[in-house]
Design an enzyme around this catalytic site. Structure first.
Site, PDB file in Angstrom:
ATOM      1  N   ARG A 105      67.130  53.790  -1.943  1.00  0.00           N
ATOM      2  CA  ARG A 105      66.428  53.436  -3.195  1.00  0.00           C
ATOM      3  C   ARG A 105      64.981  53.944  -3.199  1.00  0.00           C
ATOM      4  NH1 ARG A 105      64.391  48.168  -5.821  1.00  0.00           N
ATOM      5  NH2 ARG A 105      64.990  48.346  -8.000  1.00  0.00           N
ATOM      6  N   ILE A 142      63.453  51.023 -12.815  1.00  0.00           N
ATOM      7  CA  ILE A 142      64.676  51.176 -12.023  1.00  0.00           C
ATOM      8  C   ILE A 142      65.256  49.762 -11.970  1.00  0.00           C
ATOM      9  CG2 ILE A 142      63.327  50.944  -9.866  1.00  0.00           C
ATOM     10  CD1 ILE A 142      65.419  52.631  -8.435  1.00  0.00           C
ATOM     11  N   SER A 143      66.560  49.630 -12.240  1.00  0.00           N
ATOM     12  CA  SER A 143      67.155  48.298 -12.373  1.00  0.00           C
ATOM     13  C   SER A 143      67.147  47.534 -11.055  1.00  0.00           C
ATOM     14  CB  SER A 143      68.599  48.413 -12.865  1.00  0.00           C
ATOM     15  OG  SER A 143      68.640  49.083 -14.096  1.00  0.00           O
ATOM     16  N   GLN A 144      67.230  46.218 -11.193  1.00  0.00           N
ATOM     17  CA  GLN A 144      67.306  45.334 -10.020  1.00  0.00           C
ATOM     18  C   GLN A 144      68.609  45.618  -9.261  1.00  0.00           C
ATOM     19  OE1 GLN A 144      67.355  41.175 -11.092  1.00  0.00           O
ATOM     20  NE2 GLN A 144      67.880  40.575  -9.004  1.00  0.00           N
ATOM     21  N   PRO A 145      68.546  45.782  -7.936  1.00  0.00           N
ATOM     22  CA  PRO A 145      69.762  46.097  -7.163  1.00  0.00           C
ATOM     23  C   PRO A 145      70.938  45.141  -7.407  1.00  0.00           C
ATOM     24  CG  PRO A 145      67.846  46.419  -5.787  1.00  0.00           C
ATOM     25  CD  PRO A 145      67.335  45.854  -7.078  1.00  0.00           C
TER      26      PRO A 145
END
Ligand code: SAH
Length: 230
Positions: A54, A80-83
């Protein structure tokens, strides 16, 4: 600098890079443990996330935070989206074992790269050209050759390449774009955060002929799905 000095500095660079890799590995392991404890079960999804660095998808200034389970800024007012959300959406999509998937909202390319490890062919559309260009470079650098990116408005899907047996929208929609429903194959699955207001329902829609089966897996916040290109 003389050759002598250049040779002198090489081993310490390697040592530093090795140390950095160790830190990264540890942070990645911790993130995967968190995803497991939050209920992510599919080993394919966990493996794909463990194999996707990431830190490679965020700017230098954010790098030290790249393995936090949070959305992070990527410029242009986007994130960037939350994992955990990436994992949830990917897991939902993988239930149908899709072979051709369309993603709307490439952004950093993080979700795209994870999909590329799981699915034969990944198509992804991004409305901000500068993000699409950087994402393309990242796919090339990672050797992910089964991805096709396009700069465009995802409301329209990607008609020429459709139908898809999975579609994943990684921006929050007010309503489900009709083109995306039309470009989903029979038996296919659409995963989309949708609804009025800031908090969206993360919905799963399965197409069975002309019928649709719907369920909600979570309530989430996303940057908005916007009209047009930039
Ligand atoms: N999957 C990405 C999410 C980025 S945020 C990641 O994890 O990095 C959502 C992205 O959707 C933003 O890059 C935004 O520019 C893009 N987006 C918003 N509306 C869009 C549209 N109509 N078509 C394509 N992309 C869109």
């Amino acid at each position: 600098m003389s050759d002598f000095h250049r040779q002198e500095s090489a081993p310490s660079d390697r040592v530093r890079e090795k140390a950095r890799e160790k830190v990264r590995e540890k942070a990645r392991d911790k993130l995967i443990a968190r995803l497991k404890s939050a209920g992510i079960r599919d080993p394919r999804v966990l493996d794909a996330m463990a194999a996707t660095p990431r830190d490679f998808f965020v700017d230098d200034v954010m790098r030290h935070r790249s393995y936090e389970d949070r959305a992070l800024p990527i410029g242009f007012g986007q994130t960037i989206s939350q994992p955990l959300i990436v994992a949830l959406m990917t897991e939902a999509l993988m239930v149908k074992k899709p072979r051709r998937v369309l993603e709307i909202g490439t952004g950093s390319g993080y979700q795209t790269a994870i999909l590329a490890r799981l699915i034969d062919l990944v198509f992804s559309v991004e409305r901000i050209e500068a993000l699409a260009i950087v994402a393309e470079q990242r796919m090339t650098a990672l050797g992910l050759t089964n991805v096709q990116l396009r700069h465009g408005d995802g409301h329209l899907g990607w008609r020429f390449e459709g139908p898809f047996d999975g579609i994943i929208v990684t921006a929050g929609a007010d309503e489900i774009p009709e083109a995306l429903m039309n470009q989903l194959s029979d038996g296919g699955r659409l995963v989309i955060p949708v609804g009025e207001g800031d908090v969206k329902e993360l919905k799963v829609l399965d197409r069975i002929g002309d019928a649709w089966q719907q369920s909600t897996i979570e309530y989430v916040r996303f940057v908005p799905l916007k009209e047009g290109v930039q």
